[in-house]
Scaffold this motif. Structure first.
Motif, PDB file in Angstrom:
ATOM      1  N   GLN A   1      11.515 -10.450  -3.780  1.00 18.32           N
ATOM      2  CA  GLN A   1      10.378 -10.597  -2.872  1.00 18.32           C
ATOM      3  C   GLN A   1       9.968  -9.245  -2.308  1.00 18.32           C
ATOM      4  OE1 GLN A   1       8.651 -13.500  -2.495  1.00 18.32           O
ATOM      5  NE2 GLN A   1       7.176 -12.234  -1.411  1.00 18.32           N
ATOM      6  N   LYS A   2      10.940  -8.367  -2.124  1.00 22.72           N
ATOM      7  CA  LYS A   2      10.654  -7.019  -1.611  1.00 22.72           C
ATOM      8  C   LYS A   2       9.672  -6.284  -2.536  1.00 22.72           C
ATOM      9  CE  LYS A   2      13.152  -2.863  -0.195  1.00 22.72           C
ATOM     10  NZ  LYS A   2      14.456  -2.224  -0.060  1.00 22.72           N
ATOM     11  N   LEU A   3       9.869  -6.442  -3.837  1.00 21.30           N
ATOM     12  CA  LEU A   3       8.987  -5.817  -4.826  1.00 21.30           C
ATOM     13  C   LEU A   3       7.574  -6.390  -4.725  1.00 21.30           C
ATOM     14  CD1 LEU A   3       8.578  -4.044  -7.413  1.00 21.30           C
ATOM     15  CD2 LEU A   3       9.267  -6.041  -8.718  1.00 21.30           C
ATOM     16  N   ILE A   4       7.482  -7.698  -4.640  1.00 21.16           N
ATOM     17  CA  ILE A   4       6.176  -8.356  -4.538  1.00 21.16           C
ATOM     18  C   ILE A   4       5.472  -7.933  -3.251  1.00 21.16           C
ATOM     19  CG2 ILE A   4       5.027 -10.606  -4.310  1.00 21.16           C
ATOM     20  CD1 ILE A   4       7.319 -11.714  -6.107  1.00 21.16           C
ATOM     21  N   ASN A   5       6.218  -7.899  -2.154  1.00 22.05           N
ATOM     22  CA  ASN A   5       5.625  -7.510  -0.868  1.00 22.05           C
ATOM     23  C   ASN A   5       5.051  -6.101  -0.919  1.00 22.05           C
ATOM     24  OD1 ASN A   5       6.386  -9.990   0.158  1.00 22.05           O
ATOM     25  ND2 ASN A   5       8.143  -9.197   1.280  1.00 22.05           N
TER      26      ASN A   5
ATOM     27  N   SER B   1      -1.774  -2.898  -2.660  1.00 25.79           N
ATOM     28  CA  SER B   1      -3.043  -3.459  -3.105  1.00 25.79           C
ATOM     29  C   SER B   1      -4.031  -3.585  -1.944  1.00 25.79           C
ATOM     30  CB  SER B   1      -2.813  -4.826  -3.749  1.00 25.79           C
ATOM     31  OG  SER B   1      -4.025  -5.387  -4.159  1.00 25.79           O
ATOM     32  N   LYS B   2      -3.541  -4.087  -0.807  1.00 25.85           N
ATOM     33  CA  LYS B   2      -4.403  -4.210   0.378  1.00 25.85           C
ATOM     34  C   LYS B   2      -4.877  -2.843   0.854  1.00 25.85           C
ATOM     35  CE  LYS B   2      -2.574  -8.481   2.301  1.00 25.85           C
ATOM     36  NZ  LYS B   2      -1.836  -9.091   3.424  1.00 25.85           N
ATOM     37  N   LYS B   3      -3.948  -1.885   0.869  1.00 25.14           N
ATOM     38  CA  LYS B   3      -4.294  -0.545   1.336  1.00 25.14           C
ATOM     39  C   LYS B   3      -5.329   0.095   0.402  1.00 25.14           C
ATOM     40  CE  LYS B   3      -2.489   3.901   2.774  1.00 25.14           C
ATOM     41  NZ  LYS B   3      -1.373   4.822   2.805  1.00 25.14           N
ATOM     42  N   LYS B   4      -5.154  -0.121  -0.910  1.00 30.69           N
ATOM     43  CA  LYS B   4      -6.085   0.446  -1.881  1.00 30.69           C
ATOM     44  C   LYS B   4      -7.500  -0.082  -1.644  1.00 30.69           C
ATOM     45  CE  LYS B   4      -6.746   1.097  -6.839  1.00 30.69           C
ATOM     46  NZ  LYS B   4      -6.200   0.832  -8.181  1.00 30.69           N
TER      47      LYS B   4
ATOM     48  N   LEU C   1      -5.487   4.846  -1.682  1.00 31.99           N
ATOM     49  CA  LEU C   1      -4.095   5.269  -1.825  1.00 31.99           C
ATOM     50  C   LEU C   1      -4.008   6.761  -2.104  1.00 31.99           C
ATOM     51  CD1 LEU C   1      -2.719   2.406  -4.118  1.00 31.99           C
ATOM     52  CD2 LEU C   1      -2.517   2.588  -1.641  1.00 31.99           C
ATOM     53  N   THR C   2      -2.875   7.345  -1.692  1.00 26.54           N
ATOM     54  CA  THR C   2      -2.603   8.736  -2.030  1.00 26.54           C
ATOM     55  C   THR C   2      -2.171   8.793  -3.489  1.00 26.54           C
ATOM     56  OG1 THR C   2      -0.265   8.609  -1.451  1.00 26.54           O
ATOM     57  CG2 THR C   2      -1.808   9.194   0.334  1.00 26.54           C
ATOM     58  N   LYS C   3      -2.088   9.987  -4.025  1.00 31.54           N
ATOM     59  CA  LYS C   3      -1.639  10.162  -5.409  1.00 31.54           C
ATOM     60  C   LYS C   3      -0.233   9.590  -5.590  1.00 31.54           C
ATOM     61  CE  LYS C   3      -1.099  13.662  -8.985  1.00 31.54           C
ATOM     62  NZ  LYS C   3      -1.212  15.075  -9.346  1.00 31.54           N
ATOM     63  N   GLU C   4       0.630   9.843  -4.609  1.00 28.33           N
ATOM     64  CA  GLU C   4       2.006   9.338  -4.681  1.00 28.33           C
ATOM     65  C   GLU C   4       2.036   7.815  -4.653  1.00 28.33           C
ATOM     66  OE1 GLU C   4       1.016  11.730  -2.450  1.00 28.33           O
ATOM     67  OE2 GLU C   4       1.934  13.449  -3.458  1.00 28.33           O
ATOM     68  N   GLU C   5       1.179   7.223  -3.827  1.00 28.80           N
ATOM     69  CA  GLU C   5       1.137   5.767  -3.742  1.00 28.80           C
ATOM     70  C   GLU C   5       0.586   5.147  -5.026  1.00 28.80           C
ATOM     71  OE1 GLU C   5       0.625   4.975   1.046  1.00 28.80           O
ATOM     72  OE2 GLU C   5      -1.136   5.607  -0.126  1.00 28.80           O
ATOM     73  N   LEU C   6      -0.367   5.817  -5.658  1.00 32.63           N
ATOM     74  CA  LEU C   6      -0.872   5.324  -6.945  1.00 32.63           C
ATOM     75  C   LEU C   6       0.230   5.334  -7.993  1.00 32.63           C
ATOM     76  CD1 LEU C   6      -4.371   7.058  -7.046  1.00 32.63           C
ATOM     77  CD2 LEU C   6      -3.930   4.591  -6.933  1.00 32.63           C
ATOM     78  N   ILE C   7       1.042   6.388  -8.001  1.00 29.24           N
ATOM     79  CA  ILE C   7       2.166   6.471  -8.936  1.00 29.24           C
ATOM     80  C   ILE C   7       3.177   5.370  -8.632  1.00 29.24           C
ATOM     81  CG2 ILE C   7       4.132   7.907  -9.632  1.00 29.24           C
ATOM     82  CD1 ILE C   7       2.231  10.360  -9.154  1.00 29.24           C
ATOM     83  N   GLU C   8       3.475   5.174  -7.337  1.00 30.15           N
ATOM     84  CA  GLU C   8       4.413   4.113  -6.933  1.00 30.15           C
ATOM     85  C   GLU C   8       3.871   2.747  -7.344  1.00 30.15           C
ATOM     86  OE1 GLU C   8       6.487   2.135  -2.960  1.00 30.15           O
ATOM     87  OE2 GLU C   8       4.914   3.646  -2.718  1.00 30.15           O
ATOM     88  N   GLN C   9       2.584   2.520  -7.133  1.00 26.98           N
ATOM     89  CA  GLN C   9       1.974   1.237  -7.475  1.00 26.98           C
ATOM     90  C   GLN C   9       2.115   0.953  -8.972  1.00 26.98           C
ATOM     91  OE1 GLN C   9      -2.349   0.875  -7.289  1.00 26.98           O
ATOM     92  NE2 GLN C   9      -2.115  -1.094  -6.234  1.00 26.98           N
ATOM     93  N   LYS C  10       1.851   1.956  -9.783  1.00 29.38           N
ATOM     94  CA  LYS C  10       1.967   1.789 -11.236  1.00 29.38           C
ATOM     95  C   LYS C  10       3.406   1.460 -11.628  1.00 29.38           C
ATOM     96  CE  LYS C  10       1.101   3.963 -15.642  1.00 29.38           C
ATOM     97  NZ  LYS C  10       0.929   5.159 -16.407  1.00 29.38           N
ATOM     98  N   SER C  11       4.354   2.162 -11.038  1.00 27.62           N
ATOM     99  CA  SER C  11       5.765   1.933 -11.333  1.00 27.62           C
ATOM    100  C   SER C  11       6.206   0.530 -10.908  1.00 27.62           C
ATOM    101  CB  SER C  11       6.614   2.996 -10.626  1.00 27.62           C
ATOM    102  OG  SER C  11       7.977   2.730 -10.804  1.00 27.62           O
ATOM    103  N   LEU C  12       5.775   0.115  -9.715  1.00 18.16           N
ATOM    104  CA  LEU C  12       6.133  -1.218  -9.223  1.00 18.16           C
ATOM    105  C   LEU C  12       5.546  -2.309 -10.118  1.00 18.16           C
ATOM    106  CD1 LEU C  12       5.605  -0.712  -5.385  1.00 18.16           C
ATOM    107  CD2 LEU C  12       7.782  -0.936  -6.588  1.00 18.16           C
TER     108      LEU C  12
END
Length: 82
Positions: free
Chosen positions: A7-11, A17-20, A25-36
């Motif tokens: 659930q932590k991953l989904i959250n 997604s909401k922040k985007k 999103l920052t560049k780092e957050e975009l990378i994190e989003q893709k990885s997640l």
């Protein structure tokens, strides 16, 4: 990451997604989003595959008509003895 999707991953995916949608999103957050998302898809596929491999199909008469390919996988995993 087989089995249930944490659930932590989904959250976290939902948070990003909401922040985007709202402020971006920052560049780092975009990378994190893709990885997640990749982690989520890998877990989803593993769970889906496991569910299909455990499947048994029966016709209206009650006879098993599970595809032979699935039966072979079940035999290799020790789930069948026929």
């Amino acid at each position: 990451m087989a089995g249930k999707i944490p659930q932590k991953l989904i959250n976290r995916i939902n948070e990003l997604s909401k922040k985007k949608k709202s402020i971006g999103l920052t560049k780092e957050e975009l990378i994190e989003q893709k990885s997640l998302r990749e982690d989520y898809l890998a877990a989803f596929r593993a769970t889906f595959r496991s569910n299909v491999e455990m499947l048994q199909v029966f016709n209206k008469e009650g006879n098993e008509v599970t595809p032979e390919k699935v039966k072979e996988i079940q035999r290799k995993k020790g789930l069948r003895d026929d």
